[in-house]
Write a protein that holds these residues in place. Sequence first.
Motif, PDB file in Angstrom:
ATOM      1  N   LEU A   1      45.635  67.067  78.478  1.00  0.00           N
ATOM      2  CA  LEU A   1      45.367  66.777  77.065  1.00  0.00           C
ATOM      3  C   LEU A   1      44.384  67.806  76.533  1.00  0.00           C
ATOM      4  O   LEU A   1      43.345  68.048  77.144  1.00  0.00           O
ATOM      5  N   LYS A   2      44.749  68.438  75.403  1.00  0.00           N
ATOM      6  CA  LYS A   2      43.822  69.400  74.802  1.00  0.00           C
ATOM      7  C   LYS A   2      42.783  68.644  73.983  1.00  0.00           C
ATOM      8  O   LYS A   2      42.977  67.479  73.632  1.00  0.00           O
ATOM      9  N   PHE A   3      41.703  69.344  73.654  1.00  0.00           N
ATOM     10  CA  PHE A   3      40.530  68.689  73.087  1.00  0.00           C
ATOM     11  C   PHE A   3      40.813  67.759  71.886  1.00  0.00           C
ATOM     12  O   PHE A   3      40.446  66.585  71.954  1.00  0.00           O
ATOM     13  N   PRO A   4      41.490  68.246  70.800  1.00  0.00           N
ATOM     14  CA  PRO A   4      41.656  67.322  69.653  1.00  0.00           C
ATOM     15  C   PRO A   4      42.474  66.088  70.010  1.00  0.00           C
ATOM     16  O   PRO A   4      42.160  64.974  69.592  1.00  0.00           O
ATOM     17  N   HIS A   5      43.524  66.288  70.833  1.00  0.00           N
ATOM     18  CA  HIS A   5      44.373  65.158  71.234  1.00  0.00           C
ATOM     19  C   HIS A   5      43.580  64.155  72.066  1.00  0.00           C
ATOM     20  O   HIS A   5      43.702  62.949  71.898  1.00  0.00           O
ATOM     21  N   LYS A   6      42.771  64.720  72.960  1.00  0.00           N
ATOM     22  CA  LYS A   6      41.963  63.877  73.849  1.00  0.00           C
ATOM     23  C   LYS A   6      41.012  63.008  73.011  1.00  0.00           C
ATOM     24  O   LYS A   6      40.887  61.802  73.244  1.00  0.00           O
ATOM     25  N   LEU A   7      40.395  63.653  72.031  1.00  0.00           N
ATOM     26  CA  LEU A   7      39.441  62.939  71.185  1.00  0.00           C
ATOM     27  C   LEU A   7      40.134  61.824  70.397  1.00  0.00           C
ATOM     28  O   LEU A   7      39.604  60.713  70.265  1.00  0.00           O
ATOM     29  N   VAL A   8      41.334  62.129  69.903  1.00  0.00           N
ATOM     30  CA  VAL A   8      42.089  61.127  69.128  1.00  0.00           C
ATOM     31  C   VAL A   8      42.417  59.926  70.007  1.00  0.00           C
ATOM     32  O   VAL A   8      42.229  58.771  69.600  1.00  0.00           O
ATOM     33  N   ILE A   9      42.869  60.205  71.235  1.00  0.00           N
ATOM     34  CA  ILE A   9      43.232  59.102  72.145  1.00  0.00           C
ATOM     35  C   ILE A   9      41.994  58.281  72.514  1.00  0.00           C
ATOM     36  O   ILE A   9      42.045  57.051  72.541  1.00  0.00           O
ATOM     37  N   ILE A  10      40.878  58.970  72.762  1.00  0.00           N
ATOM     38  CA  ILE A  10      39.633  58.259  73.095  1.00  0.00           C
ATOM     39  C   ILE A  10      39.232  57.337  71.936  1.00  0.00           C
ATOM     40  O   ILE A  10      38.933  56.155  72.142  1.00  0.00           O
ATOM     41  N   CYS A  11      39.265  57.885  70.711  1.00  0.00           N
ATOM     42  CA  CYS A  11      38.886  57.085  69.522  1.00  0.00           C
ATOM     43  C   CYS A  11      39.827  55.892  69.363  1.00  0.00           C
ATOM     44  O   CYS A  11      39.388  54.783  69.052  1.00  0.00           O
ATOM     45  N   LEU A  12      41.116  56.150  69.579  1.00  0.00           N
ATOM     46  CA  LEU A  12      42.119  55.088  69.433  1.00  0.00           C
ATOM     47  C   LEU A  12      41.872  53.956  70.437  1.00  0.00           C
ATOM     48  O   LEU A  12      41.895  52.772  70.081  1.00  0.00           O
ATOM     49  N   LEU A  13      41.606  54.335  71.680  1.00  0.00           N
ATOM     50  CA  LEU A  13      41.371  53.319  72.721  1.00  0.00           C
ATOM     51  C   LEU A  13      40.077  52.543  72.450  1.00  0.00           C
ATOM     52  O   LEU A  13      40.029  51.320  72.635  1.00  0.00           O
ATOM     53  N   ILE A  14      39.048  53.246  71.980  1.00  0.00           N
ATOM     54  CA  ILE A  14      37.783  52.558  71.651  1.00  0.00           C
ATOM     55  C   ILE A  14      38.023  51.575  70.503  1.00  0.00           C
ATOM     56  O   ILE A  14      37.510  50.450  70.513  1.00  0.00           O
ATOM     57  N   LEU A  15      38.838  52.007  69.532  1.00  0.00           N
ATOM     58  CA  LEU A  15      39.155  51.134  68.394  1.00  0.00           C
ATOM     59  C   LEU A  15      39.903  49.881  68.862  1.00  0.00           C
ATOM     60  O   LEU A  15      39.578  48.760  68.452  1.00  0.00           O
ATOM     61  N   ILE A  16      40.866  50.073  69.752  1.00  0.00           N
ATOM     62  CA  ILE A  16      41.629  48.929  70.287  1.00  0.00           C
ATOM     63  C   ILE A  16      40.685  47.982  71.036  1.00  0.00           C
ATOM     64  O   ILE A  16      40.754  46.759  70.862  1.00  0.00           O
ATOM     65  N   LEU A  17      39.784  48.559  71.835  1.00  0.00           N
ATOM     66  CA  LEU A  17      38.827  47.732  72.586  1.00  0.00           C
ATOM     67  C   LEU A  17      37.934  46.942  71.635  1.00  0.00           C
ATOM     68  O   LEU A  17      37.682  45.750  71.844  1.00  0.00           O
ATOM     69  N   ALA A  18      37.472  47.609  70.579  1.00  0.00           N
ATOM     70  CA  ALA A  18      36.601  46.937  69.604  1.00  0.00           C
ATOM     71  C   ALA A  18      37.354  45.797  68.916  1.00  0.00           C
ATOM     72  O   ALA A  18      36.814  44.689  68.757  1.00  0.00           O
ATOM     73  N   LEU A  19      38.617  46.057  68.557  1.00  0.00           N
ATOM     74  CA  LEU A  19      39.425  45.014  67.900  1.00  0.00           C
ATOM     75  C   LEU A  19      39.632  43.821  68.831  1.00  0.00           C
ATOM     76  O   LEU A  19      39.550  42.662  68.410  1.00  0.00           O
ATOM     77  N   LEU A  20      39.904  44.117  70.101  1.00  0.00           N
ATOM     78  CA  LEU A  20      40.098  43.037  71.075  1.00  0.00           C
ATOM     79  C   LEU A  20      38.822  42.204  71.225  1.00  0.00           C
ATOM     80  O   LEU A  20      38.879  40.972  71.314  1.00  0.00           O
ATOM     81  N   CYS A  21      37.679  42.891  71.246  1.00  0.00           N
ATOM     82  CA  CYS A  21      36.397  42.178  71.375  1.00  0.00           C
ATOM     83  C   CYS A  21      36.158  41.284  70.158  1.00  0.00           C
ATOM     84  O   CYS A  21      35.737  40.134  70.298  1.00  0.00           O
ATOM     85  N   PHE A  22      36.433  41.815  68.974  1.00  0.00           N
ATOM     86  CA  PHE A  22      36.246  41.016  67.752  1.00  0.00           C
ATOM     87  C   PHE A  22      37.198  39.824  67.737  1.00  0.00           C
ATOM     88  O   PHE A  22      36.819  38.716  67.368  1.00  0.00           O
ATOM     89  N   TYR A  23      38.439  40.073  68.142  1.00  0.00           N
ATOM     90  CA  TYR A  23      39.425  38.988  68.174  1.00  0.00           C
ATOM     91  C   TYR A  23      38.988  37.904  69.168  1.00  0.00           C
ATOM     92  O   TYR A  23      39.049  36.709  68.871  1.00  0.00           O
ATOM     93  N   TYR A  24      38.513  38.340  70.326  1.00  0.00           N
ATOM     94  CA  TYR A  24      38.068  37.390  71.352  1.00  0.00           C
ATOM     95  C   TYR A  24      36.916  36.537  70.819  1.00  0.00           C
ATOM     96  O   TYR A  24      36.909  35.315  70.939  1.00  0.00           O
TER      97      TYR A  24
END
Lengths: 153, 158
Positions: free
Chosen positions: A3-26
């Motif tokens: 994964l190149k840098f911009p793609h990597k950053l996008v995926i990291i942000c996306l996964l953090i966002l999903i984790l945050a949403l799951l925590c809020f939902y929980y």
Amino acid sequence: MKLKFPHKLVIICLLILILALLCFYYASAHEKNLENPSYGAILSNYPLGEVVFVYGSVIMINSDSYDLIQNYNGQTVMMKVLGPSPGNLGDEISLLGVLGPSNQIVQVKNFHVISWRKWESEILRSFLALLFLVIIFLYFWKFNFRKLEFERR
Amino acid sequence: MPDWIVHMAVAYSVCRILYYKYPVFNSANTVLAMLGAILPDVVKLDMINHLYSNYIFAFHTPFTSLILAGLISIFFKKKKLAFLFLSLGVISHFALDLLMIDVGAGIYLFFPNNWQIFHLDLISPDDYNITLIALLLAVSLYLLGILSQRRSNKKYIK
């Protein structure tokens, strides 16, 4: 997979966002979906006469009752459980019981006790295990700060 | 939840047994499985600060733990392999946690899709014997590994 840098950053942000949403939902839906209401319900709508799930440390033992204390989201909650204490001071007790007035559990249906000595020793063992894991992890892996990746040593 | 020694020892033992058949279960990848095995217990941070306990407990579910494993695996060169080993650890964690005695609580195996609680109520979370058995198994497998490696080295020299 490289994964190149911009793609990597996008995926990291996306996964953090999903984790945050799951925590809020929980956090928002957990209490509503419990088999038995717990501290959230006791503090908000007080389900008097219902079987509730409470847990906490034993802080006082009387002849006919005992007190449990629990920090629930930064709020200290005290519960008085009627009946003889199944544990000693400091022990962690989780129980299902009928909620009476004034934060009392008037009838215990089921309970489980973990003694504070065993609990503390478990925490100590877990800390030692974590220390061991960090050491062997760093033995086999090193972090490449330029590539922002762990590599085999 | 059993202590981390049990979680790590079980993940190690599983990898060590599989290593005899599949070399990919080498020591470095085994460490990843051991890391995965304690990953769902990030909820123990709750002991430091109770303010976020409602939020942080989402991590003690398989789906959230696997996403966390995915996030960590991005920081490895072989991402898929790292994810698979971290996931193996996560799976072993929940397999063990399912055995625990839970009154009024348990594992939300299918969160966020379903809120049904699962627990088999077989072992008390503070049972020392489980730690001892898991540790003995892991140490035995480690020693067996060293012994078989020495034997194969001797054969090679002959």
